[in-house]
Design an enzyme around this catalytic site. Structure first.
Site, PDB file in Angstrom:
ATOM      1  N   LYS A 129      62.913  38.437 -40.743  1.00  0.00           N
ATOM      2  CA  LYS A 129      62.407  38.915 -42.034  1.00  0.00           C
ATOM      3  C   LYS A 129      60.890  38.784 -42.026  1.00  0.00           C
ATOM      4  CE  LYS A 129      64.160  40.575 -45.940  1.00  0.00           C
ATOM      5  NZ  LYS A 129      65.294  41.488 -46.058  1.00  0.00           N
ATOM      6  N   ASP A 169      62.080  46.621 -47.941  1.00  0.00           N
ATOM      7  CA  ASP A 169      62.660  45.598 -48.828  1.00  0.00           C
ATOM      8  C   ASP A 169      61.952  45.763 -50.168  1.00  0.00           C
ATOM      9  OD1 ASP A 169      62.752  42.208 -49.524  1.00  0.00           O
ATOM     10  OD2 ASP A 169      64.563  43.215 -48.861  1.00  0.00           O
TER      11      ASP A 169
END
Length: 448
Positions: A129, A169
């Site tokens: 991430k 995201d």
């Protein structure tokens, strides 16, 4: 859930000491470790191989400065992150979050969750991430472009189609991905599938925008069917109004439900007639306006400042699609009191531990994020496959593959929960099924 296994108790204490000031990461690790106790009792070989000790520690954490010039010619500096958590089953895969709340603890929690989520998809993807505390809201296209180019100038040293493949995201949509991809291509002089969520004109996949919301409903629908229920005729409350919420609304409606609420970071709307999705898409996707504008053209709808109150609206099914820890114990109790009997998560870790305990104690059907919202990364994996083959599949082909993946994820959660004596606990099933695949790969590869 109180741990009894000394090894797991000691491991959790070590995690808390090493990661002080990172409550989101500690929360995510605690939830997983607590559900793995029966697995560890059955599989001492995994303890011997140090699998869990390694699994809770990222393989690599990258922190860097991101200087960029605003429209007034002034230099601004943000902080960039990439956590490459686990590559046992494939290249690191996970989104880039652009939001003022971003710091290393949030990126680590998201990366840790991604390891299990990606494992559940059955696709060969590890977990990672990234992100920055940059806020794209209110910025011009030029400012966003200059930030993205600066961000990628550093990030490009650490990623690649067979190493680490970032995606979008919160705060990172098609515009941001485009700027980042352009800078990567410019710096590396290569056109590869290094990012997913790309535009359709340069390697993107059809159905990627819809994937997380559609996947959430496919998983939830399968969970409902397994328990003799369905979306048909049910009232649904959905938080958020980004891609996940919009396309969860679309698919839930197509499956026969009535969605009555949506929100953004300022407040929420309630429309007893059912959400007019075309209006929401116009506001959020075209005009980039706040959700409160909806009530100007819908006289029966109401807007309320603040987000927490959305969970006081009576519903059968709640689909939290906004952000982490948006449903606390108090909100969960209100949902139960108002007759909600299903919660399925479209956001990452949107329920606090107290909320989850309330769901389980009251027999609520609970679809945990790492399983229920895996549709986005699953379709990112399908985009990677298309890029590798230099092919482009139709919307129907991608959607059919997505549907099949979400059904298989539910079946894996259901089966693992049953095997380890926790039938119906899909959170435990998701953690166990996701863990075992990664654990076996880590054990096979030795101490690396």
């Amino acid at each position: 859930m109180a741990l009894k296994n000394k090894y797991l108790i000691d491991l959790l204490e070590t995690v808390k000491k090493r990661n002080q000031g990172e409550p989101e990461f500690i929360q995510a690790v605690t939830e997983v470790i607590e559900t793995l106790e029966p697995v560890i009792e059955k599989r001492p070989d995994l303890v011997e191989a140090g699998v869990l000790d390694r699994l809770v520690e990222p393989e690599r954490q990258i922190v860097f400065r991101v200087p960029w010039v605003d429209d007034n010619g002034k230099v601004q500096v943000n902080r960039g992150f990439r956590v490459q958590f686990n590559s046992a089953i494939g290249p690191y895969k996970g989104g880039i979050r652009l939001h003022p709340s971003v710091y290393i603890g949030i990126i680590k929690f998201l990366g840790f969750e991604q390891v299990f989520k990606n494992s559940l998809t059955t696709l060969p993807m590890g977990g990672g991430k990234g992100g920055s505390d940059f806020d794209p809201k209110g910025k011009s296209d030029g400012e966003v472009m200059r930030f993205c180019q600066s961000f990628m100038t550093e990030l490009c040293k650490h990623i690649g189609a067979d190493t680490d493949v970032p995606a979008g995201d919160i705060g990172t949509g098609a515009r941001e991905i485009g700027y980042m991809f352009g800078q990567y291509k410019r710096l590396r002089n290569e056109f590869t599938g290094v990012l997913t969520g790309k535009g359709l004109t340069y390697g993107g996949s059809l159905a990627r925008t819809e994937a997380t919301g559609y996947g959430l409903c496919y998983f939830t629908d399968e969970m409902l069917k397994a328990n003799g229920k369905s979306f048909q005729g049910k009232t649904v409350v959905i938080s958020g109004s980004g891609n996940v919420a919009i396309y969860a609304t679309e698919k839930a409606t197509a499956l026969g439900a009535k969605v009555v609420a949506l929100s953004d970071s300022n407040g929420y709307i309630y429309d007893p007639d059912g959400i007019d999705l075309a209006c929401v898409k116009q506001l959020k996707e075209v005009e980039r306006k706040r959700i409160k504008e909806y009530v100007a053209t819908h006289p029966n709808a109401t807007y309320t400042e603040g987000c927490k109150g959305i969970w006081t609206i009576k519903c059968d099914i709640a689909l939290p699609c906004a952000t982490q820890n948006e449903i606390d114990g108090e909100s969960a109790e209100i949902l139960v009191k108002n007759g909600c009997w299903c919660v399925s998560e479209g956001a990452n870790m949107p329920s606090t531990p107290e909320a989850i305990n309330t769901y389980l104690a009251n027999g609520i059907l609970y679809g945990p994020a790492k399983a229920a919202n895996a549709g986005g990364v699953a379709t990112s994996g399908l985009e990677m496959s298309q890029n590798s083959e230099r092919l482009s599949w139709t919307f129907e082909e991608v959607d059919a593959k997505l549907h099949g993946i979400m059904v298989s994820i539910f079946k894996a959660c259901e089966s693992a929960a049953k095997e380890y004596g926790m039938e119906g606990n899909y959170m435990a099933g998701a953690n166990i099924a996701g863990f075992l695949k990664v654990a076996e790969a880590m054990k096979a590869q030795g101490c690396v």
